[in-house]
Design a protein around this motif. Structure first.
Motif, short mmCIF file in Angstrom:
data_model
loop_
_atom_site.label_atom_id
_atom_site.label_comp_id
_atom_site.label_asym_id
_atom_site.label_seq_id
_atom_site.Cartn_x
_atom_site.Cartn_y
_atom_site.Cartn_z
N GLY A 28 -6.27 -3.67 3.53
CA GLY A 28 -5.08 -3.18 2.73
C GLY A 28 -3.66 -3.93 3.20
O GLY A 28 -2.46 -3.58 3.01
N GLU A 30 -2.32 -3.87 6.01
CA GLU A 30 -1.31 -2.95 6.73
C GLU A 30 -0.88 -3.58 8.24
O GLU A 30 -0.26 -2.94 8.93
CB GLU A 30 -2.06 -1.65 6.97
N VAL A 87 0.03 0.44 -1.82
CA VAL A 87 -0.52 1.58 -1.06
C VAL A 87 -0.16 1.24 0.29
O VAL A 87 -0.25 0.00 0.75
CB VAL A 87 -1.94 1.90 -1.24
N GLY A 88 0.19 2.20 1.12
CA GLY A 88 0.47 1.86 2.46
C GLY A 88 1.96 1.51 2.56
O GLY A 88 2.91 1.74 1.61
N TYR A 90 2.36 -2.08 2.85
CA TYR A 90 2.35 -3.48 2.81
C TYR A 90 1.32 -4.03 1.56
O TYR A 90 0.40 -3.24 1.62
CB TYR A 90 2.05 -4.42 3.94
N THR A 91 1.64 -5.00 0.74
CA THR A 91 0.80 -5.50 -0.27
C THR A 91 1.06 -6.85 -0.17
O THR A 91 1.70 -7.66 -0.05
CB THR A 91 1.34 -4.95 -1.44
N ASP A 223 -4.05 -5.17 -3.19
CA ASP A 223 -4.10 -4.37 -2.23
C ASP A 223 -5.18 -3.41 -2.04
O ASP A 223 -5.97 -3.34 -3.19
CB ASP A 223 -2.76 -3.48 -2.36
#
Ligand code: CA
Ligand code: CA
Length: 270
Positions: A28, A30, A87-88, A90-91, A223
């Motif tokens: 992800g 992240e 989502v989260g 960072y992408t 992502d």
């Protein structure tokens, strides 16, 4: 004795489950970087053959890896319908808006484990979300910016899942962006693997390519790579559409994707 064997088997399974992790590392993004991923590429000399293109059409002239980055919250000035991050926090952004016939590859190989099995159906899944942003200079199809993603079974290199689209490709419902840019809102993929996939290695590669004539750019946001459902955000709802898989072998992939747009017209593997 029989009980003991059963007990040992049960303990072994638990040990496996405890030691396993869900695909992929930093799936992800992240960590706010590309840890766990391999960035490569070079330049785009154009695709071989004629549409419909597949992974076999991709050509890469070796050179320095193409651009890749991780982005946080913000708007994409070329694609007003894309919300970042997907989502989260960072992408990943594979390739960029600068020209020069650059081509970026993002790759990771990992082993499918028991942790990737979805309790809902008892099968391992590979899920992610992507959104291509491609300039459309109306070159010939083989010269256009494009996006490609492929998942392979490492054991025999067979294609489990692939998707390809060049900018402006007929049948793909690109949205109008700024100027001559086109984009797709985030699309969720839910690839359902057979139970036999557990314990096998799969490799994932994403490509974002500028046009081959060097004057126009293209990139793709990705992502949420992993077995868990991609969480809420800018994505479209998922509709799982099983398709018979392509390859030979054990790891038959029934798959994927989704919804909404004319994406179903995309080629799914050879
Ligand atoms: Ca993320
Ligand atoms: Ca570029």
């Amino acid at each position: 004795m029989r009980h003991r064997i059963r007990l040992i088997a049960a303990v072994s399974l638990l040990a496996c489950a405890g030691a396993s992790h869900a695909v992929f590392v930093n799936g992800g993004f992240e960590q706010n970087n590309l840890t766990g991923w391999t960035v490569g590429g070079g330049s785009n000399p154009g695709l071989t053959g004629t549409p419909p293109f597949t992974g076999a059409s991709v050509q890469i002239t070796p050179g320095a890896p193409g651009p890749a980055s991780v982005v946080g919250a913000g708007a994409d000035p070329r694609a007003p319908g894309i919300t970042l991050p997907r989502v989260g926090q960072y992408t990943a952004k594979i390739n960029d808006e600068n020209t020069g016939a650059r081509l970026t590859t993002l790759a990771q190989t990992d082993t499918v484990t028991a942790a990737d099995v979805d309790p809902a159906d008892g099968l391992p899944h590979l899920r992610f979300s992507f959104a291509p942003v491609l300039d459309d200079p109306a070159h010939s199809p083989d010269e256009q910016p494009y996006f490609y993603v492929v998942v392979r079974n490492v054991a025999d290199n067979s294609v489990l899942f692939e998707q390809f689209a060049y900018s402006g490709q007929p049948g793909v419902t690109f949205q109008p962006g700024t100027g001559s840019w086109k984009y797709l809102p985030f699309q969720n993929v839910d690839a359902v693997l057979p139970a036999s996939a557990v314990g096998q290695q799969i490799s994932l590669t994403v490509i974002g390519a500028d046009c081959s004539l060097s004057g126009h750019a293209g990139y793709v946001y990705v992502d949420g790579f992993g077995s868990a459902p991609v969480g809420g955000g800018g994505g479209t709802p998922v509709a799982r559409v099983p398709v018979p898989a392509l390859g030979n072998i054990g790891m038959l992939l029934m798959a994927l994707l989704l919804a909404g747009s004319g994406m179903l017209a995309w080629r799914r593997g050879a």
